[in-house]
Design a protein around this motif. Structure first.
Motif, PDB file in Angstrom:
ATOM      1  N   LEU A   1      54.779  13.157  49.037  1.00  0.00           N
ATOM      2  CA  LEU A   1      55.364  13.937  47.956  1.00  0.00           C
ATOM      3  C   LEU A   1      55.910  13.002  46.884  1.00  0.00           C
ATOM      4  CD1 LEU A   1      56.204  16.739  46.880  1.00  0.00           C
ATOM      5  CD2 LEU A   1      58.337  16.481  48.168  1.00  0.00           C
ATOM      6  N   ALA A   2      55.464  13.180  45.646  1.00  0.00           N
ATOM      7  CA  ALA A   2      55.804  12.246  44.566  1.00  0.00           C
ATOM      8  C   ALA A   2      57.299  12.170  44.314  1.00  0.00           C
ATOM      9  CB  ALA A   2      55.066  12.654  43.282  1.00  0.00           C
ATOM     10  N   ALA A   3      57.978  13.301  44.336  1.00  0.00           N
ATOM     11  CA  ALA A   3      59.400  13.323  44.001  1.00  0.00           C
ATOM     12  C   ALA A   3      60.241  12.511  44.972  1.00  0.00           C
ATOM     13  CB  ALA A   3      59.895  14.764  43.969  1.00  0.00           C
ATOM     14  N   ARG A   4      59.722  12.305  46.176  1.00  0.00           N
ATOM     15  CA  ARG A   4      60.468  11.544  47.166  1.00  0.00           C
ATOM     16  C   ARG A   4      59.738  10.250  47.538  1.00  0.00           C
ATOM     17  NH1 ARG A   4      61.966  16.580  51.270  1.00  0.00           N
ATOM     18  NH2 ARG A   4      62.932  17.900  49.694  1.00  0.00           N
ATOM     19  N   ASN A   5      58.788   9.880  46.711  1.00  0.00           N
ATOM     20  CA  ASN A   5      57.970   8.720  47.050  1.00  0.00           C
ATOM     21  C   ASN A   5      58.650   7.428  46.622  1.00  0.00           C
ATOM     22  OD1 ASN A   5      55.763   7.143  47.811  1.00  0.00           O
ATOM     23  ND2 ASN A   5      54.929   7.208  45.738  1.00  0.00           N
TER      24      ASN A   5
ATOM     25  N   PRO B   1      41.957  13.834  59.353  1.00  0.00           N
ATOM     26  CA  PRO B   1      43.011  14.717  58.838  1.00  0.00           C
ATOM     27  C   PRO B   1      43.742  14.144  57.636  1.00  0.00           C
ATOM     28  CG  PRO B   1      43.825  13.503  60.719  1.00  0.00           C
ATOM     29  CD  PRO B   1      42.366  13.137  60.582  1.00  0.00           C
ATOM     30  N   ALA B   2      44.375  15.037  56.888  1.00  0.00           N
ATOM     31  CA  ALA B   2      45.353  14.646  55.877  1.00  0.00           C
ATOM     32  C   ALA B   2      46.708  14.603  56.569  1.00  0.00           C
ATOM     33  CB  ALA B   2      45.374  15.650  54.728  1.00  0.00           C
ATOM     34  N   ILE B   3      47.353  13.447  56.536  1.00  0.00           N
ATOM     35  CA  ILE B   3      48.653  13.275  57.192  1.00  0.00           C
ATOM     36  C   ILE B   3      49.712  13.407  56.107  1.00  0.00           C
ATOM     37  CG2 ILE B   3      50.054  11.738  58.612  1.00  0.00           C
ATOM     38  CD1 ILE B   3      47.217  10.341  59.222  1.00  0.00           C
ATOM     39  N   VAL B   4      50.407  14.515  56.099  1.00  0.00           N
ATOM     40  CA  VAL B   4      51.301  14.864  54.988  1.00  0.00           C
ATOM     41  C   VAL B   4      52.743  14.571  55.368  1.00  0.00           C
ATOM     42  CG1 VAL B   4      52.028  16.685  53.413  1.00  0.00           C
ATOM     43  CG2 VAL B   4      49.685  16.672  54.305  1.00  0.00           C
ATOM     44  N   ILE B   5      53.444  13.811  54.501  1.00  0.00           N
ATOM     45  CA  ILE B   5      54.865  13.534  54.714  1.00  0.00           C
ATOM     46  C   ILE B   5      55.630  13.898  53.454  1.00  0.00           C
ATOM     47  CG2 ILE B   5      54.334  11.701  56.355  1.00  0.00           C
ATOM     48  CD1 ILE B   5      55.087   9.652  54.255  1.00  0.00           C
ATOM     49  N   LEU B   6      56.872  14.298  53.642  1.00  0.00           N
ATOM     50  CA  LEU B   6      57.708  14.708  52.516  1.00  0.00           C
ATOM     51  C   LEU B   6      58.774  13.682  52.168  1.00  0.00           C
ATOM     52  CD1 LEU B   6      58.200  18.492  53.393  1.00  0.00           C
ATOM     53  CD2 LEU B   6      56.416  17.410  52.005  1.00  0.00           C
ATOM     54  N   SER B   7      58.915  12.629  52.981  1.00  0.00           N
ATOM     55  CA  SER B   7      59.920  11.608  52.693  1.00  0.00           C
ATOM     56  C   SER B   7      59.488  10.280  53.305  1.00  0.00           C
ATOM     57  CB  SER B   7      61.284  12.014  53.248  1.00  0.00           C
ATOM     58  OG  SER B   7      61.246  12.043  54.661  1.00  0.00           O
ATOM     59  N   PRO B   8      59.973   9.175  52.756  1.00  0.00           N
ATOM     60  CA  PRO B   8      59.600   7.856  53.294  1.00  0.00           C
ATOM     61  C   PRO B   8      59.989   7.653  54.752  1.00  0.00           C
ATOM     62  CG  PRO B   8      60.579   7.644  51.115  1.00  0.00           C
ATOM     63  CD  PRO B   8      60.797   9.066  51.544  1.00  0.00           C
ATOM     64  N   SER B   9      61.004   8.380  55.233  1.00  0.00           N
ATOM     65  CA  SER B   9      61.439   8.195  56.617  1.00  0.00           C
ATOM     66  C   SER B   9      60.355   8.546  57.626  1.00  0.00           C
ATOM     67  CB  SER B   9      62.688   9.038  56.889  1.00  0.00           C
ATOM     68  OG  SER B   9      62.395  10.422  56.764  1.00  0.00           O
ATOM     69  N   ALA B  10      59.385   9.365  57.207  1.00  0.00           N
ATOM     70  CA  ALA B  10      58.320   9.780  58.112  1.00  0.00           C
ATOM     71  C   ALA B  10      57.152   8.794  58.125  1.00  0.00           C
ATOM     72  CB  ALA B  10      57.812  11.169  57.726  1.00  0.00           C
ATOM     73  N   LEU B  11      57.211   7.772  57.258  1.00  0.00           N
ATOM     74  CA  LEU B  11      56.081   6.864  57.124  1.00  0.00           C
ATOM     75  C   LEU B  11      55.728   6.122  58.412  1.00  0.00           C
ATOM     76  CD1 LEU B  11      53.920   5.603  55.336  1.00  0.00           C
ATOM     77  CD2 LEU B  11      55.587   3.839  54.703  1.00  0.00           C
ATOM     78  N   PRO B  12      56.686   5.567  59.174  1.00  0.00           N
ATOM     79  CA  PRO B  12      56.295   4.840  60.396  1.00  0.00           C
ATOM     80  C   PRO B  12      55.474   5.694  61.359  1.00  0.00           C
ATOM     81  CG  PRO B  12      58.562   4.347  59.830  1.00  0.00           C
ATOM     82  CD  PRO B  12      58.150   5.467  58.927  1.00  0.00           C
ATOM     83  N   VAL B  13      55.881   6.950  61.539  1.00  0.00           N
ATOM     84  CA  VAL B  13      55.130   7.842  62.421  1.00  0.00           C
ATOM     85  C   VAL B  13      53.772   8.161  61.803  1.00  0.00           C
ATOM     86  CG1 VAL B  13      55.046  10.202  63.336  1.00  0.00           C
ATOM     87  CG2 VAL B  13      57.131   8.833  63.573  1.00  0.00           C
ATOM     88  N   ALA B  14      53.755   8.392  60.493  1.00  0.00           N
ATOM     89  CA  ALA B  14      52.489   8.698  59.815  1.00  0.00           C
ATOM     90  C   ALA B  14      51.493   7.552  59.947  1.00  0.00           C
ATOM     91  CB  ALA B  14      52.746   9.013  58.351  1.00  0.00           C
ATOM     92  N   GLU B  15      51.985   6.317  59.862  1.00  0.00           N
ATOM     93  CA  GLU B  15      51.095   5.152  59.986  1.00  0.00           C
ATOM     94  C   GLU B  15      50.496   5.085  61.393  1.00  0.00           C
ATOM     95  OE1 GLU B  15      49.922   3.376  57.789  1.00  0.00           O
ATOM     96  OE2 GLU B  15      51.311   2.900  56.188  1.00  0.00           O
ATOM     97  N   LYS B  16      51.277   5.406  62.401  1.00  0.00           N
ATOM     98  CA  LYS B  16      50.745   5.422  63.769  1.00  0.00           C
ATOM     99  C   LYS B  16      49.684   6.503  63.930  1.00  0.00           C
ATOM    100  CE  LYS B  16      54.878   3.620  66.119  1.00  0.00           C
ATOM    101  NZ  LYS B  16      55.919   3.922  67.137  1.00  0.00           N
ATOM    102  N   ILE B  17      49.938   7.648  63.320  1.00  0.00           N
ATOM    103  CA  ILE B  17      48.968   8.747  63.399  1.00  0.00           C
ATOM    104  C   ILE B  17      47.669   8.343  62.713  1.00  0.00           C
ATOM    105  CG2 ILE B  17      48.473  11.114  62.675  1.00  0.00           C
ATOM    106  CD1 ILE B  17      51.512  11.653  62.932  1.00  0.00           C
ATOM    107  N   ARG B  18      47.786   7.707  61.552  1.00  0.00           N
ATOM    108  CA  ARG B  18      46.586   7.290  60.821  1.00  0.00           C
ATOM    109  C   ARG B  18      45.794   6.267  61.624  1.00  0.00           C
ATOM    110  NH1 ARG B  18      44.694   3.697  56.853  1.00  0.00           N
ATOM    111  NH2 ARG B  18      46.636   2.511  56.802  1.00  0.00           N
TER     112      ARG B  18
END
Length: 372
Positions: free
Chosen positions: A31-35, A4-21
């Protein structure tokens, strides 16, 4: 299903996204504007400019999407892209803190199973809402590995009847059905059949083919692929077995590069797997047509029958003895339970040649030229 593509809109979601990956593979899309993130050393992060355009593009390409964001936002972004539920990829919403995992689309096409994998990694529960899963603990239109739903066009009507309280009659055996919450009885209004045989299903019937059949193929070097395919099709048709019950195509490892054998596997959409000569020779007492000529040529008394029986296992049996055309032989065996073809024998190898040099043999090393 692809990663899957694990899509996040802000850095705060990164820890959960890393676990999913870690649980599912794939890449994290940011998202670049919030990266405020540096790209990982493994290159597993992709930066995009416009959330709507990027996610709709992923959806159109058939990429499963795990959005670590509000379910409402994900729904609004993809709403205009919804068209055919049978062709759309799984879409899952995950709360920023990992407390909720909700399959939104494609529940019976991978989303429910993917959501369960993610939920297990996040130590929570997947919010599965599809009626069959909730009511019966299974998805009738997404059978487990080793079973094929032959007539998916009937699934909607049969599942609606069962959810509405109808009983079902069960013909054949399958633990995953028998252990489900479906009410079975001899007077069922709908019928569920598990069989390796070929037949026409009735309108009020779901027909599952257990992948218990193993097709053994032998052939002369350079045999025509169409000859092998035609023989395999004739063998299945004349014996009354369903092509959907075929687990794989099997042969001797000397034929791992044989186009005809590989073409049969591609034709039926199953793996091609290969056994060494000692494994095939061990099947000699079980062969219907042992051949001293074949033994002289390759070192075992039968390729087609031997490969089919080796794949079916010690409890399997030969159901169609060797058939021959001018340059091809085929035989069919049946296992007691579905066969995981990828776990037996070996697959076709791959060759990677790195740094062979520019162009001609004169510039390449002799070893590289020999491999090419």
């Amino acid at each position: 299903m692809s990663a899957p593509a694990i899509v996040i809109l802000s850095p705060s979601a990164l820890p959960v996204a890393e676990k999913i990956r870690a649980a599912t593979g794939g890449a994290i899309h940011v998202l670049a504007a919030r990266n405020a993130l540096e790209n990982g050393a493994d290159g597993a992060r992709i930066v995009f400019e416009n959330a709507g355009e990027h996610m709709r593009s992923l959806f159109a390409d058939g990429t499963p999407i795990v959005g670590v964001m509000a379910a409402g936002a994900l729904i609004r972004i993809l709403a205009s892209s919804l068209a055919d539920k049978h062709a759309e990829p799984p879409v899952i919403a995950v709360a920023d803190d990992g407390s909720a995992v909700v399959p939104l689309l494609g529940g019976h096409h991978g989303a429910n199973d993917l959501a369960r994998v993610i939920a297990a990694k996040l130590d929570t529960q997947a919010a599965v809402t599809t009626a069959g899963d909730v009511r019966f603990g299974i998805a009738l239109d997404q059978p487990p590995e080793g079973y094929v739903l032959v007539n998916p066009e009937n699934a909607k009507a049969v599942m609606a009847a069962l959810v509405g309280g109808a009983k079902a009659t069960l013909t054949g055996r399958a633990d995953w059905l028998e252990q489900s919450g479906i009410a079975f009885g001899s007077d069922g209004a709908v019928e569920i059949v598990v069989s390796e045989r070929a037949f026409e299903a009735k309108a009020d019937m779901l027909r599952y083919a257990p992948q218990v059949l193993t097709l053994g193929i032998g052939c002369e070097r350079g045999a025509d692929a169409s000859e092998a395919i035609e023989l395999a099709e004739d063998l299945l048709r004349d014996s009354g077995y369903s092509r959907n019950a075929l687990a794989g195509v099997f042969s001797i490892d000397l034929k791992a590069d044989e186009a005809a054998v590989l073409a049969v596997a591609v034709h039926f959409g199953v793996p091609a797997r290969f056994f060494d000569v000692a494994t095939l020779e061990a099947q000699t007492p079980r062969l219907a047509n042992p051949s001293d000529i074949v033994f002289t040529e390759v070192g075992c008394h039968g390729v087609a029958e031997g490969a089919a029986l080796a794949a079916a296992g010690v409890d399997g049996r030969l159901v169609v003895a060797k058939r021959k055309t001018k340059r091809v032989t085929a035989a069919l065996a049946q296992a007691l339970k579905p066969v995981d073809a990828g776990a037996i024998g070996r697959g076709r190898g791959k060759l990677f040649v790195v740094g062979i040099g520019p162009g001609s043999d004169g510039w390449r090393s002799p070893e590289a030229s020999a491999m090419v």
